[in-house]
Motif scaffolding. Sequence first.
Motif, PDB file in Angstrom:
ATOM      1  N   HIS A 114       0.821  -1.220   0.000  1.00  0.00           N
ATOM      2  CA  HIS A 114       0.000   0.000   0.000  1.00  0.00           C
ATOM      3  C   HIS A 114       0.851   1.264   0.000  1.00  0.00           C
ATOM      4  CE1 HIS A 114       0.846  -0.055   4.308  1.00  0.00           C
ATOM      5  NE2 HIS A 114       0.470   1.218   4.327  1.00  0.00           N
ATOM      6  N   THR A 115       2.162   1.130   0.258  1.00  0.00           N
ATOM      7  CA  THR A 115       3.069   2.284   0.219  1.00  0.00           C
ATOM      8  C   THR A 115       3.536   2.589  -1.195  1.00  0.00           C
ATOM      9  OG1 THR A 115       5.080   0.975   0.537  1.00  0.00           O
ATOM     10  CG2 THR A 115       3.917   1.732   2.535  1.00  0.00           C
ATOM     11  N   GLY A 116       3.101   1.763  -2.158  1.00  0.00           N
ATOM     12  CA  GLY A 116       3.519   1.940  -3.545  1.00  0.00           C
ATOM     13  C   GLY A 116       4.779   1.180  -3.900  1.00  0.00           C
ATOM     14  N   ARG A 117       5.318   0.428  -2.956  1.00  0.00           N
ATOM     15  CA  ARG A 117       6.523  -0.368  -3.212  1.00  0.00           C
ATOM     16  C   ARG A 117       6.137  -1.745  -3.756  1.00  0.00           C
ATOM     17  NH1 ARG A 117       7.642   2.875   1.124  1.00  0.00           N
ATOM     18  NH2 ARG A 117       9.687   3.895   1.108  1.00  0.00           N
ATOM     19  N   ARG A 118       7.066  -2.351  -4.435  1.00  0.00           N
ATOM     20  CA  ARG A 118       6.849  -3.687  -4.988  1.00  0.00           C
ATOM     21  C   ARG A 118       6.532  -4.694  -3.885  1.00  0.00           C
ATOM     22  NH1 ARG A 118       5.342  -6.699  -9.257  1.00  0.00           N
ATOM     23  NH2 ARG A 118       6.431  -8.660  -9.278  1.00  0.00           N
ATOM     24  N   SER A 119       7.287  -4.632  -2.791  1.00  0.00           N
ATOM     25  CA  SER A 119       7.142  -5.570  -1.688  1.00  0.00           C
ATOM     26  C   SER A 119       6.870  -4.824  -0.393  1.00  0.00           C
ATOM     27  CB  SER A 119       8.439  -6.386  -1.531  1.00  0.00           C
ATOM     28  OG  SER A 119       8.422  -7.153  -0.341  1.00  0.00           O
ATOM     29  N   CYS A 120       6.134  -5.452   0.502  1.00  0.00           N
ATOM     30  CA  CYS A 120       5.896  -4.874   1.825  1.00  0.00           C
ATOM     31  C   CYS A 120       7.130  -4.971   2.716  1.00  0.00           C
ATOM     32  CB  CYS A 120       4.737  -5.606   2.504  1.00  0.00           C
ATOM     33  SG  CYS A 120       3.143  -5.345   1.716  1.00  0.00           S
ATOM     34  N   PHE A 121       8.094  -5.779   2.318  1.00  0.00           N
ATOM     35  CA  PHE A 121       9.276  -6.025   3.143  1.00  0.00           C
ATOM     36  C   PHE A 121      10.427  -5.131   2.696  1.00  0.00           C
ATOM     37  CE2 PHE A 121       6.627  -9.783   3.303  1.00  0.00           C
ATOM     38  CZ  PHE A 121       6.516  -9.976   4.667  1.00  0.00           C
ATOM     39  N   TYR A 122      10.365  -3.854   3.063  1.00  0.00           N
ATOM     40  CA  TYR A 122      11.360  -2.876   2.631  1.00  0.00           C
ATOM     41  C   TYR A 122      12.096  -2.206   3.794  1.00  0.00           C
ATOM     42  CZ  TYR A 122       7.698   0.480   3.731  1.00  0.00           C
ATOM     43  OH  TYR A 122       6.745   1.206   4.378  1.00  0.00           O
ATOM     44  N   THR A 128      21.931  -3.158  15.019  1.00  0.00           N
ATOM     45  CA  THR A 128      22.165  -1.782  15.457  1.00  0.00           C
ATOM     46  C   THR A 128      21.369  -0.715  14.715  1.00  0.00           C
ATOM     47  OG1 THR A 128      24.062  -1.612  13.960  1.00  0.00           O
ATOM     48  CG2 THR A 128      24.501  -2.296  16.236  1.00  0.00           C
ATOM     49  N   ARG A 129      20.822  -1.035  13.537  1.00  0.00           N
ATOM     50  CA  ARG A 129      20.106   0.011  12.816  1.00  0.00           C
ATOM     51  C   ARG A 129      19.148  -0.601  11.791  1.00  0.00           C
ATOM     52  NH1 ARG A 129      21.407   2.346   8.060  1.00  0.00           N
ATOM     53  NH2 ARG A 129      22.762   1.173   6.698  1.00  0.00           N
ATOM     54  N   ALA A 130      18.329   0.269  11.231  1.00  0.00           N
ATOM     55  CA  ALA A 130      17.397  -0.129  10.173  1.00  0.00           C
ATOM     56  C   ALA A 130      17.634   0.769   8.977  1.00  0.00           C
ATOM     57  CB  ALA A 130      15.962   0.020  10.657  1.00  0.00           C
ATOM     58  N   HIS A 131      17.254   0.288   7.795  1.00  0.00           N
ATOM     59  CA  HIS A 131      17.316   1.126   6.601  1.00  0.00           C
ATOM     60  C   HIS A 131      16.254   0.686   5.601  1.00  0.00           C
ATOM     61  CE1 HIS A 131      19.935  -2.235   5.362  1.00  0.00           C
ATOM     62  NE2 HIS A 131      19.605  -1.913   4.135  1.00  0.00           N
ATOM     63  N   ILE A 132      15.880   1.624   4.744  1.00  0.00           N
ATOM     64  CA  ILE A 132      14.874   1.378   3.713  1.00  0.00           C
ATOM     65  C   ILE A 132      15.580   0.821   2.480  1.00  0.00           C
ATOM     66  CG2 ILE A 132      13.109   2.475   2.255  1.00  0.00           C
ATOM     67  CD1 ILE A 132      12.460   2.399   5.289  1.00  0.00           C
ATOM     68  N   THR A 133      15.032  -0.255   1.932  1.00  0.00           N
ATOM     69  CA  THR A 133      15.697  -0.939   0.817  1.00  0.00           C
ATOM     70  C   THR A 133      15.140  -0.613  -0.552  1.00  0.00           C
ATOM     71  OG1 THR A 133      14.261  -2.872   1.046  1.00  0.00           O
ATOM     72  CG2 THR A 133      16.332  -2.888   2.298  1.00  0.00           C
ATOM     73  N   SER A 134      13.983   0.055  -0.615  1.00  0.00           N
ATOM     74  CA  SER A 134      13.412   0.341  -1.931  1.00  0.00           C
ATOM     75  C   SER A 134      12.582   1.616  -1.910  1.00  0.00           C
ATOM     76  CB  SER A 134      12.555  -0.826  -2.423  1.00  0.00           C
ATOM     77  OG  SER A 134      11.416  -0.982  -1.617  1.00  0.00           O
ATOM     78  N   GLU A 135      12.491   2.224  -3.071  1.00  0.00           N
ATOM     79  CA  GLU A 135      11.667   3.418  -3.273  1.00  0.00           C
ATOM     80  C   GLU A 135      10.273   2.983  -3.740  1.00  0.00           C
ATOM     81  OE1 GLU A 135      12.509   6.663  -2.987  1.00  0.00           O
ATOM     82  OE2 GLU A 135      14.561   6.218  -2.347  1.00  0.00           O
ATOM     83  N   PRO A 136       9.256   3.796  -3.476  1.00  0.00           N
ATOM     84  CA  PRO A 136       7.937   3.494  -4.033  1.00  0.00           C
ATOM     85  C   PRO A 136       7.980   3.535  -5.566  1.00  0.00           C
ATOM     86  CG  PRO A 136       7.755   5.110  -2.272  1.00  0.00           C
ATOM     87  CD  PRO A 136       9.227   4.944  -2.572  1.00  0.00           C
TER      88      PRO A 136
END
Length: 148
Positions: A114-122, A128-136
């Motif tokens: 629903h965020t416009g990304r291919r996968s919900c797992f982004y 120690t940290r998190a990061h976003i793996t894909s753009e919408p």
Amino acid sequence: MSSLFKQLERATPEDTLPPTSALLDAVTYNDQGLIPAIAQQHDSGEVLMMAWMNRDALEETLRTGRVCYYSRSRGKLWRKGESSGQQQQLKSAALDCDGDTLLLQVEQTGPACHTGRRSCFYVAITPTRAHITSEPLIDPAELYGQRS
């Protein structure tokens, strides 16, 4: 685990299995009558999303080939893509060995999330940290026709 799924532990591809309705009777649904369903792109193996199905959603999906989930927030069946147009066509469905999780091999049209990304797992996480793996791929406001 149901006795039917226990019996299937020793089954081989040559064995004759009970009808699908008997397997669906033996599925272990949670207290809300739901089973988790993982959607995976059939040709790439990309895991797209996880959602819930009740028996009606599962039967409709098998009957029509268009993936249908159960929306807990809406309290009703949710045909993937009915508001966004980003549908899933079923290629195959498989129950796990315990009969309590479903894997759907699908052909996904556009983004699954629903965020416009291919996968919900982004949202990738490490100790120690998190990061976003894909753009919408598509702006969610555009995806759902909510232009400002």
